[in-house]
Write an enzyme that holds these catalytic residues in place. Structure first.
Site, mmCIF file in Angstrom:
data_model
loop_
_atom_site.group_PDB
_atom_site.id
_atom_site.type_symbol
_atom_site.label_atom_id
_atom_site.label_comp_id
_atom_site.label_asym_id
_atom_site.label_seq_id
_atom_site.Cartn_x
_atom_site.Cartn_y
_atom_site.Cartn_z
ATOM 1 N N THR A 1 42.728 41.462 42.565
ATOM 2 C CA THR A 1 42.991 40.476 43.614
ATOM 3 C C THR A 1 44.428 39.975 43.559
ATOM 4 O O THR A 1 44.950 39.476 44.546
ATOM 5 C CB THR A 1 42.069 39.248 43.474
ATOM 6 O OG1 THR A 1 42.257 38.676 42.164
ATOM 7 C CG2 THR A 1 40.605 39.628 43.645
ATOM 8 N N GLY B 1 36.391 38.144 35.165
ATOM 9 C CA GLY B 1 36.014 37.303 34.024
ATOM 10 C C GLY B 1 34.542 36.887 34.059
ATOM 11 O O GLY B 1 33.945 36.606 33.024
ATOM 12 N N GLU B 2 33.949 36.892 35.232
ATOM 13 C CA GLU B 2 32.543 36.499 35.354
ATOM 14 C C GLU B 2 31.627 37.714 35.200
ATOM 15 O O GLU B 2 30.422 37.638 35.413
ATOM 16 C CB GLU B 2 32.301 35.796 36.694
ATOM 17 C CG GLU B 2 32.690 34.333 36.670
ATOM 18 C CD GLU B 2 34.137 34.091 36.262
ATOM 19 O OE1 GLU B 2 35.034 34.558 36.980
ATOM 20 O OE2 GLU B 2 34.355 33.468 35.216
ATOM 21 N N TRP C 1 44.381 37.396 36.633
ATOM 22 C CA TRP C 1 44.444 37.509 38.091
ATOM 23 C C TRP C 1 45.360 36.484 38.751
ATOM 24 O O TRP C 1 45.337 36.325 39.969
ATOM 25 C CB TRP C 1 43.036 37.437 38.671
ATOM 26 C CG TRP C 1 42.264 36.210 38.277
ATOM 27 C CD1 TRP C 1 41.527 36.041 37.139
ATOM 28 C CD2 TRP C 1 42.178 34.985 39.001
ATOM 29 N NE1 TRP C 1 40.976 34.779 37.118
ATOM 30 C CE2 TRP C 1 41.366 34.115 38.245
ATOM 31 C CE3 TRP C 1 42.699 34.529 40.210
ATOM 32 C CZ2 TRP C 1 41.066 32.808 38.660
ATOM 33 C CZ3 TRP C 1 42.399 33.226 40.617
ATOM 34 C CH2 TRP C 1 41.588 32.390 39.844
ATOM 35 N N ASN D 1 39.633 32.688 31.435
ATOM 36 C CA ASN D 1 38.572 32.165 30.573
ATOM 37 C C ASN D 1 37.887 33.264 29.768
ATOM 38 O O ASN D 1 37.802 34.402 30.183
ATOM 39 C CB ASN D 1 37.513 31.441 31.412
ATOM 40 C CG ASN D 1 36.903 32.357 32.461
ATOM 41 O OD1 ASN D 1 37.554 32.720 33.416
ATOM 42 N ND2 ASN D 1 35.651 32.753 32.267
ATOM 43 N N ASP E 1 34.913 26.711 31.637
ATOM 44 C CA ASP E 1 35.528 27.660 32.563
ATOM 45 C C ASP E 1 36.859 27.157 33.106
ATOM 46 O O ASP E 1 37.124 27.234 34.300
ATOM 47 C CB ASP E 1 34.595 28.036 33.729
ATOM 48 C CG ASP E 1 35.253 29.071 34.660
ATOM 49 O OD1 ASP E 1 36.013 29.914 34.155
ATOM 50 O OD2 ASP E 1 35.020 29.020 35.879
ATOM 51 N N ASP F 1 39.705 28.398 33.512
ATOM 52 C CA ASP F 1 40.315 29.723 33.629
ATOM 53 C C ASP F 1 41.857 29.651 33.661
ATOM 54 O O ASP F 1 42.431 29.315 34.691
ATOM 55 C CB ASP F 1 39.776 30.310 34.944
ATOM 56 C CG ASP F 1 39.945 31.807 35.057
ATOM 57 O OD1 ASP F 1 40.692 32.382 34.262
ATOM 58 O OD2 ASP F 1 39.334 32.380 35.969
ATOM 59 N N TRP G 1 36.812 30.785 46.458
ATOM 60 C CA TRP G 1 35.849 29.918 45.794
ATOM 61 C C TRP G 1 35.718 28.609 46.568
ATOM 62 O O TRP G 1 34.668 27.972 46.600
ATOM 63 C CB TRP G 1 36.230 29.679 44.335
ATOM 64 C CG TRP G 1 35.055 29.293 43.506
ATOM 65 C CD1 TRP G 1 33.743 29.223 43.926
ATOM 66 C CD2 TRP G 1 35.040 28.935 42.135
ATOM 67 N NE1 TRP G 1 32.929 28.850 42.880
ATOM 68 C CE2 TRP G 1 33.696 28.660 41.773
ATOM 69 C CE3 TRP G 1 36.049 28.825 41.160
ATOM 70 C CZ2 TRP G 1 33.349 28.275 40.476
ATOM 71 C CZ3 TRP G 1 35.689 28.441 39.884
ATOM 72 C CH2 TRP G 1 34.347 28.171 39.546
#
Lengths: 165, 604
Positions: free
Chosen positions: B175, B192-193, B260, B278, B327, B329, B562
């Site tokens: 991204t 990361g998720e 990212w 994270n 989190d 991040d 998000w």
């Protein structure tokens, strides 16, 4: 090289799924509310959740947690939808039954539309989801029925009720 | 044809001679204020323009000059680039790129429309965003969602080469906007998720060959650091392989630390700066060594790296949030500036971390100079210990201390961070930083999660709400003094400010809002001077350029990311009673999906 074939096959499968859903939607407008009966075993088909004194059964509470770990990043908080994936409460009210829900979670879904392609991945191999489909269904059904509000529900202890817990 | 072939040969010879020539095009393009030649405006990431035709006196007359629909209705991050008479605009998935000719009223010169497997869509955790292209050395670089890095011929839009950076079937995607340094193009990785092991990679701009890859976790040899030389808090790290030993068992292999965010570069020091994200999972209990937080830094997640762009070797590191439990991040951009610290001008970098602390570090050595909260609501740590660089975590808000299956409540900021990826601006005229921020807190309940390749690996349930006992809104646009770590002014917004900021010599600061407003304020005091509602919510970055003797301001609209996921449905229960927010709790009441570039200018 194999990409076009695979996508085409998936697209075809998905059209079938969409048609099936649409067809059942025509028949099954306004699903009945779940019984919400704490004296009966918790079961995704007949009694997906139960509330006692404002506290929801533990499985449905777990469904809240699982939903907000694996589903909400696309479907938004509390099943309300986002800019990325649709609201889930309306289809559950209107047409989606446990059978169709389970199939979609396990196999995923792909829809091409004017606002771009929507793709839901298959969760059939995700232990964090597939083992808890009845819990997630109970949570969303309780949300759709207006039994649970947004946010974290108060809950009964694990094993307090009979059934899938 | 022959003419172009000769030119191409000349370029190849220059590249082969080993002179650091290729990035000269970026330096040259960014030195010309008429251009907006990189996503952050310049290598230093300052997002500042010396154009002043549009200024505090006339910005109130700003009007829309022209628009361009991208044809895609998803979250539009990043922004258009302008080099000379050409404007480059990108879209979210499927990652189309358009080159427009400003001399012909925005006529499309070429378009690139990649075909990508649709299966990549659902592994992009928070919408199919893309933060833009890089233009350098006669090429346009695009990092596609499906992990393909592609180099296009700037003249024709034809693909010159492609390279696969990672594997989407394991949850990895791209991204971030690539950055070109010398003859290398740098790309990170997202996911990361999904338990992706993060890395930053340099590819040769001429053929796409990998030059080096620096992992965020694992053995020093793969992280590209030398514990006897790489500095941490002013001293060599000392201990070996902390990227392994600060994790339980083999969990570093699925430990996240993705990359990212934005990358900045100091050509004089020859160092590249970026932040690592994270650790995976979000459940800290699954990342603890011997149940002892002190042994569990989960290195090198949440770390700022300064690296040599030719070799990738780390000159220094600073871990902002060891053993993350929220989190936070740590990918946010590191803005390079020379500012006074205790009366002496220092070469610093400034980082507004997700965790709510604004850090000022010496960018030569990594020495920590300032660490203060840039939102007064931040409560998970009391302060950062300036001797150790470690945040002093408050037990009440420690999701590890409270434990698995326990809901820790009232943590500020939320996982979105006091600031997410939306890049801030540094204005050398005022000496201040202009920061788009989130003003949101959360409840966080970690629980046990199993890893399955390519599936979400999250392990926590979150609910988010506007910062309590404040103005009720979910965002602020602030001016920050990085020399002392103080907020100079703060302008409240109903929603998180999710758009990259711009400042100009015209005395202005610009940002976009989630409802879709482009806003201009006086850089001195934050007083609002202009506001216009674009077709959709803004999560892109505001840019400015001059063409034909006229200054323009451009921004992408297209709500999503998000922000679109967390906010589209509103954040709170109706019963939460958090004051003013009740009036504007659902973003969906203000804006819908879109994908439009709007270009503003003064009346003719």
């Amino acid at each position: 090289m194999e990409m076009p074939t695979r996508s085409a096959a998936r697209a075809a499968a998905c059209v079938v799924a969409v048609l099936a859903l649409t067809a059942s939607g025509l028949v099954l407008a306004d699903q009945p509310k779940a019984p919400n009966d704490p004296t009966q075993p918790i079961d995704p088909w007949d009694n997906p959740y139960a509330m006692v004194d404002g506290k929801i059964d533990f499985g449905t509470y777990n469904g809240f947690r699982r939903y907000h770990a694996s589903c909400h990043v696309c479907h938004g908080p509390a099943g309300l939808g986002s800019s990325f994936a649709p609201n889930l409460l309306d289809p559950i009210r209107e047409r989606l039954d446990y059978q169709a829900f389970q199939e979609t979670v396990i196999n995923g879904r792909q829809v091409e539309g004017a606002t771009g392609d929507r793709v839901m991945p298959p969760f059939g191999l995700d232990p964090n989801v597939v083992e808890y489909v009845p819990d997630i269904w109970g949570y969303l059904k309780a949300r759709a029925d207006g039994v649970l509000d947004r946010g974290r529900p108060d809950h009964l202890a694990k094993g307090a009720l009979k059934g899938r817990e | 044809m022959r003419y172009r072939a000769t030119l191409g040969l000349a370029a190849a010879l220059v590249a082969a001679s080993g002179i650091a020539f290729a990035n000269d095009s970026v330096l040259k393009n960014t030195a010309n204020p008429n251009n907006w030649a990189t996503q952050l405006g310049n290598y230093a990431g300052q997002r500042h323009s010396t154009l002043d035709q549009i200024n505090t006196g006339n910005v109130g007359n700003l009007q829309v000059k022209w628009t361009f629909s991208t044809g895609v209705l998803r979250g539009h991050e990043g922004g258009p680039l302008v080099v000379g008479q050409y404007l480059y605009v990108h879209t979210p998935f499927p990652n189309n790129v358009y080159k427009l000719d400003l001399a012909e009223k925005g006529k499309i010169v070429w378009q690139y429309e990649p075909r990508q497997e649709l299966s990549v869509i659902p592994v992009m955790c928070c919408d199919t965003v893309n933060r833009g292209v890089a233009v350098a050395s006669g090429k346009v670089f695009l990092a596609q969602a499906d992990n393909t890095l592609v180099a296009l011929d700037d003249a024709t839009g034809k693909v010159l080469w492609t390279v696969k950076n990672a594997d989407a079937s394991k949850g990895a995607t791209l991204t971030a906007a690539p950055v070109v340094v010398k003859d290398k193009v740098l790309v990170g990785v997202s996911g990361g998720e999904f338990g992706v092991r993060g890395h930053l990679t340099a590819y040769n701009i001429n053929d796409g060959k990998m030059v080096w890859r620096a992992y965020s976790t694992g053995p020093d040899a793969e992280v590209l650091l030398d514990p006897s030389k790489t500095l941490m808090m002013g001293k060599p790290i000392g201990e070996k392989d902390l990227g392994i030993t600060t994790w339980p068992g083999d969990t570093w292999k699925i430990g996240g630390g993705t990359t990212w965010g934005w990358y900045t570069y100091d050509p004089e020091l020859d160092l590249v700066y970026y932040g690592v994200g994270n650790p995976s999972t979000w459940n800290p209990v699954q990342r603890v060594v011997d149940n002892d937080r002190a042994k569990s830094d989960n290195k090198w997640s949440m770390t700022i790296f300064a690296r040599n762009p030719d070799t990738g070797m780390a000159k220094w590191v600073y871990q902002k949030t060891p053993f993350d439990e929220w989190d936070f991040d740590g990918v946010n951009e590191n803005i390079l500036a020379d500012i006074p610290i205790a009366g002496k001008t220092r070469k610093v970098m400034v980082n507004f971390d997700r965790n709510g602390f604004g850090y000022t570090l010496d960018r030569v050595t990594g020495e920590l100079l300032v660490a203060q909260k840039y939102d007064p609501q931040v409560n998970w740590a009391t302060h950062v210990d300036m001797a150790t660089g470690r945040p002093q975590v408050v037990d009440k808000y420690s999701t590890f201390h409270n434990g698995q299956d326990v809901n820790s409540t009232g943590i500020c900021p939320a996982a979105l961070g006091s600031k997410d990826q939306q890049p801030a601006s540094y204005n050398p005229d005022t000496g201040l930083f202009y920061v788009p921020t989130n003003h949101i807190c959360m409840d966080y309940e970690p629980f046990k999660v199993a890893y399955s390749a390519g599936q979400p690996y999250v392990g926590a349930t979150l609910s988010m709400f506007p910062a309590p006992n404040s103005h009720g809104g979910m965002g602020n646009f602030i001016a920050w003094d990085a020399s002392t770590g103080k907020i100079v002014w703060s302008k409240p917004e109903p929603f998180a400010v999710w758009s990259g900021a711009l400042t100009t010599k015209g005395g202005l600061a610009f940002y976009g809002t989630l409802e879709g407003y482009l806003v201009a304020v006086n850089a001195k005091d934050g007083k609002e001077l202009y506001r216009f509602k674009t077709p959709s919510g803004i999560i892109g970055n505001v840019n400015t350029f001059e063409y034909g003797g006229k200054q323009f301001v451009a921004v992408l609209s297209g709500v999503g990311g998000w922000a679109g996921i967390g906010l589209a449905a509103g954040l709170t229960k109706d019963t939460d009673g958090l004051g003013a927010v009740g009036a504007h709790k659902a973003l969906g009441q203000y804006t819908r999906l879109g994908g439009v570039m709007t270009v503003f200018g003064l009346p003719d």
